[in-house]
Design an enzyme around this catalytic site. Structure first.
Site, PDB file in Angstrom:
ATOM      1  N   GLY A  85       0.797  -1.195   0.039  1.00 23.71           N
ATOM      2  CA  GLY A  85       0.015  -0.015  -0.069  1.00 23.71           C
ATOM      3  C   GLY A  85       0.811   1.205   0.061  1.00 23.71           C
ATOM      4  O   GLY A  85       1.032   1.877   1.152  1.00 23.71           O
ATOM      5  N   GLU A 133      11.943  -4.274  -3.947  1.00 19.85           N
ATOM      6  CA  GLU A 133      10.930  -4.281  -4.619  1.00 19.85           C
ATOM      7  C   GLU A 133      11.576  -4.485  -6.327  1.00 19.85           C
ATOM      8  O   GLU A 133      11.160  -5.137  -7.046  1.00 19.85           O
ATOM      9  CB  GLU A 133       9.922  -3.119  -4.737  1.00 19.85           C
ATOM     10  CG  GLU A 133       8.951  -3.252  -5.815  1.00 19.85           C
ATOM     11  CD  GLU A 133       7.825  -2.135  -5.580  1.00 19.85           C
ATOM     12  OE1 GLU A 133       6.612  -2.174  -5.809  1.00 19.85           O
ATOM     13  OE2 GLU A 133       8.272  -1.063  -5.668  1.00 19.85           O
TER      14      GLU A 133
END
Length: 401
Positions: free
Chosen positions: A131, A248
């Site tokens: 998120g 990531e």
């Protein structure tokens, strides 16, 4: 025989005996196994491979045993990866928590958080989503507005996140929230772990041009989050976010090994659709395809070398921006070539006159554009590379622009 060679022989024998033959084939997107509380399998072989690797502790082989890993050292982990690649073993599961949040918790989580959160993650029992992005905070991530106010022993979260991959299927989210609205925007942010089944959490899928909806918008309406789910210090989440984004980028560059490149083999499709190029145009297309595959191979070799260097202790975290940029741009170019190779056979959508592979390729071509945005756009990656890798001066601070 050295210890590492003995480990290699043992690992090779175990994989040969335990990885089903069907799990040594290219993995279509619809056959990916996502770990989580609602894990699904399309075959018994998938289940067996998942359970055997889980029980071996090889979902997270280089994590400490007390946190659910198998405690392999860097050299042993490299051997395992190489042997799985040699056998063309599919990854037994896909789990963003293991790839992104887990490494961050190992570095910055409290001991209580590590023991509570990492073992279920390492067993593939929890599915995590990210998120970060918001409708008005995309590339300028620090301008996020989702707010969490501290009330006694819990936070109350209100706001929304967008482009949340599989938010509707996830168990938990790691989210950036604003905990001090009066602080400079980079200093009033915290990292919270939010139960996606908590009261006040809702999701809305977002339809994509390729016909698949993996993205969601997530809404928080007075969601209560226990203070123990704050990672790091209050209002110090921006540094954690930057570190997580490095993980990531590494995951995004690695993800291509097990998704798009594997079930659309460029050279085999070239042989199938253009076995004998006629004329200069088709010959030029052959050359484009071969050049594209050579660049892919160079990327794969570079990725392996970087992995070895990082296991040896070198810090290659900032270089992940380069790997993410190159991989996503290569993928886009690859699908452009594939589209040209298929010609009119790439124009199908749902018609029965096209093969499943042809229909899937057209949709994947559309999806390849998202790869240059997901995980940070190519433009953002170029800025990161300029600043953190090349050390170029920032514009607007008196230096040459």
């Amino acid at each position: 025989m050295s210890d590492i060679e003995a480990f290699r022989c043992e690992t090779r024998a175990w994989l040969e005996a335990n990885c089903p033959e069907s799990m040594r084939t290219p993995m279509p997107e619809n056959e990916m196994v996502w770990g989580g509380s609602q894990v699904e399998f399309v075959s018994q072989d998938q289940r067996l491979w998942f359970e055997r690797m889980r029980d071996r502790g090889w979902f997270c082989p280089d994590w400490p045993i007390e946190y659910g890993g198998s405690g392999l050292n860097a050299e042993e982990a490299a051997v395992l990866e190489a042997e799985m690649r040699r056998l063309r073993c599919r990854p037994p599961q896909i789990n963003l928590g293991i790839w992104m949040l887990g490494p961050l918790l190992l570095e910055h989580g409290s001991e209580e958080q590590k023991r509570r959160l990492l073992p279920p993650m390492a067993r593939g029992e929890v599915r995590w989503c990210q998120g970060f992005s918001e409708p008005n905070a995309g590339s300028d991530l620090a301008s996020l507005r989702t707010r969490a106010r501290l009330e006694s022993d819990h936070f109350v979260v209100d706001g929304t996140k967008i482009w949340t991959s599989y938010g509707d299927k996830s168990d938990w989210m790691y989210a950036l929230v604003r905990t001090d609205p009066d602080a400079p925007k980079h200093q009033g942010i915290s990292l919270l772990l939010i139960d996606m089944h908590a009261e006040g959490v809702s999701t809305a899928p977002i339809d994509l041009i390729g016909g698949k909806s993996s993205f969601c918008q997530v809404f928080f309406d007075g969601v209560r989050v226990a203070r123990e789910n704050l990672v790091g210090e209050l209002n110090a989440g921006w540094a954690l976010a930057k570190r997580l984004l490095q993980h990531e980028r590494r995951a995004m560059s690695k993800f291509g090994e097990i998704s798009l490149p594997t079930h659309f083999d460029l050279l085999s499709l070239l042989r199938e659709y253009l076995p004998e190029p006629q004329g200069r145009a088709e010959q030029a297309l052959h050359l484009r395809a071969i050049r594209c595959r050579m660049e892919e191979h160079a990327f794969e070799l570079t990725q392996r070398r970087m992995a070895e260097e990082m296991r040896a202790g070198q810090d290659g975290s900032d270089l992940m921006a380069i790997m993410k940029l190159v991989h996503s741009e290569q993928e886009k170019e690859k699908f452009e070539v594939l589209l040209d190779v298929l010609g009119l056979r790439a124009l199908g959508w749902e018609e029965s006159s096209f093969t499943d592979q042809e229909l899937a390729l057209t949709r994947a071509w559309l999806g390849s554009f998202a790869q240059t945005i997901a995980g940070g756009s190519s433009e953002v990656q170029l800025n990161v590379i300029a600043k953190r890798v090349l050390g170029l001066p920032e514009a607007g601070k008196g230096e040459a622009k």
